[in-house]
Write a protein that holds these residues in place. Structure first.
Motif, short mmCIF file in Angstrom:
data_model
loop_
_atom_site.label_atom_id
_atom_site.label_comp_id
_atom_site.label_asym_id
_atom_site.label_seq_id
_atom_site.Cartn_x
_atom_site.Cartn_y
_atom_site.Cartn_z
N VAL A 126 0.84 -1.20 0.00
CA VAL A 126 0.00 0.00 0.00
C VAL A 126 0.89 1.26 0.00
CG1 VAL A 126 -1.58 1.36 1.46
CG2 VAL A 126 -2.03 -1.05 1.03
N ARG A 127 1.94 1.22 0.80
CA ARG A 127 2.83 2.38 0.86
C ARG A 127 3.46 2.63 -0.51
NH1 ARG A 127 5.96 4.41 5.71
NH2 ARG A 127 4.39 3.13 6.67
N ILE A 129 2.25 1.58 -3.41
CA ILE A 129 1.19 1.95 -4.35
C ILE A 129 0.78 3.40 -4.12
CG2 ILE A 129 -1.22 1.52 -4.98
CD1 ILE A 129 -0.68 -1.46 -4.41
N ALA A 130 0.69 3.79 -2.84
CA ALA A 130 0.30 5.17 -2.53
C ALA A 130 1.35 6.17 -3.03
CB ALA A 130 0.09 5.32 -1.02
N SER A 131 2.64 5.81 -2.82
CA SER A 131 3.68 6.75 -3.30
C SER A 131 3.70 6.80 -4.82
CB SER A 131 5.05 6.37 -2.75
OG SER A 131 5.45 5.13 -3.25
N THR A 133 1.05 6.25 -6.76
CA THR A 133 -0.15 6.96 -7.16
C THR A 133 0.02 8.46 -6.95
OG1 THR A 133 -1.46 5.04 -6.49
CG2 THR A 133 -2.65 7.08 -6.80
N ALA A 134 0.64 8.84 -5.83
CA ALA A 134 0.87 10.27 -5.57
C ALA A 134 1.81 10.87 -6.61
CB ALA A 134 1.45 10.45 -4.17
N ASN A 152 7.74 9.08 -1.52
CA ASN A 152 7.74 8.20 -0.33
C ASN A 152 7.69 9.03 0.94
OD1 ASN A 152 7.76 5.80 -1.74
ND2 ASN A 152 9.99 5.59 -1.72
N VAL A 155 4.10 10.39 1.41
CA VAL A 155 3.18 9.32 1.87
C VAL A 155 3.48 8.97 3.31
CG1 VAL A 155 2.60 6.87 1.55
CG2 VAL A 155 2.76 8.37 -0.41
N SER A 158 2.09 11.58 5.56
CA SER A 158 0.62 11.52 5.55
C SER A 158 0.14 10.34 6.40
CB SER A 158 0.14 11.38 4.11
OG SER A 158 -1.23 11.16 4.08
N MET A 159 0.86 9.22 6.33
CA MET A 159 0.45 8.02 7.10
C MET A 159 0.70 8.20 8.58
SD MET A 159 1.53 4.86 4.70
CE MET A 159 0.31 3.63 4.94
#
Length: 163
Positions: A126-127, A129-131, A133-134, A152, A155, A158-159
């Motif tokens: 997820v981390r 994928i989130a980075s 996607t961002a 990274n 993200v 943010s997390m």
């Protein structure tokens, strides 16, 4: 009629007496003993048959009593065997159920471990994928290339704020 002539009465009476005596002796010595023998034999046969029938009836009653006793004994043995089989089957069923429960518990633990591993793998991705996607969103929105390290870091920050 000659029979009614009085002069012929004495010889007729003598012949009547002779015939009566002869017939009486024949009946007394021949016919009546034979008839009494037949009646006595018949009475003896009836008595013997009745005694034999009584004996056979008693034998049948005793055989019936023995049969009913044997039947009751067989029924009680059958009930005992059925109860024993039920108890044996219940023990086997309980053992089988316990074994199945143990196998299911092991499989449930294995499945739970697999789910946790998949969850951890998914969360670790997820981390990433989130980075990713961002990074793609920023590059599309602002048309600037963002480095992987910056994505990274964004993200991660943010997390930390939501965790």
């Amino acid at each position: 009629m000659p029979q009614l002539t009085i002069a012929d009465f004495p010889p007729q009476l003598i012949w009547l007496a002779i015939t009566f005596v002869v017939l009486y002796f024949l009946m007394a010595r021949v016919a009546i003993p034979r008839i009494s023998d037949v009646l006595e034999n018949r009475q003896n046969r009836i008595a013997t048959d009745l005694e034999e029938a009584r004996k056979l009836s008693d034998d049948a009653d005793s055989a019936k009593a023995e049969y009913e006793a044997a039947l009751a004994d067989a029924r009680s043995k059958a009930h005992g065997i059925v109860a024993e089989l039920k108890a044996t089957m219940a023990k086997e069923q309980d053992a089988s159920k316990a074994e199945l429960d143990a196998k299911l518990a092991v499989k449930a633990k294995e499945a739970e471990a697999g789910i946790n591993a998949a969850k951890d793998a998914a969360l670790s991705h997820v981390r990433d994928i989130a980075s990713e996607t961002a990074k793609i969103a920023v590059s599309k929105l602002v048309s600037i290339d963002v480095s992987d390290a910056d994505a990274n870091a964004a993200v991660a920050s943010s997390m930390k704020g939501t965790a």
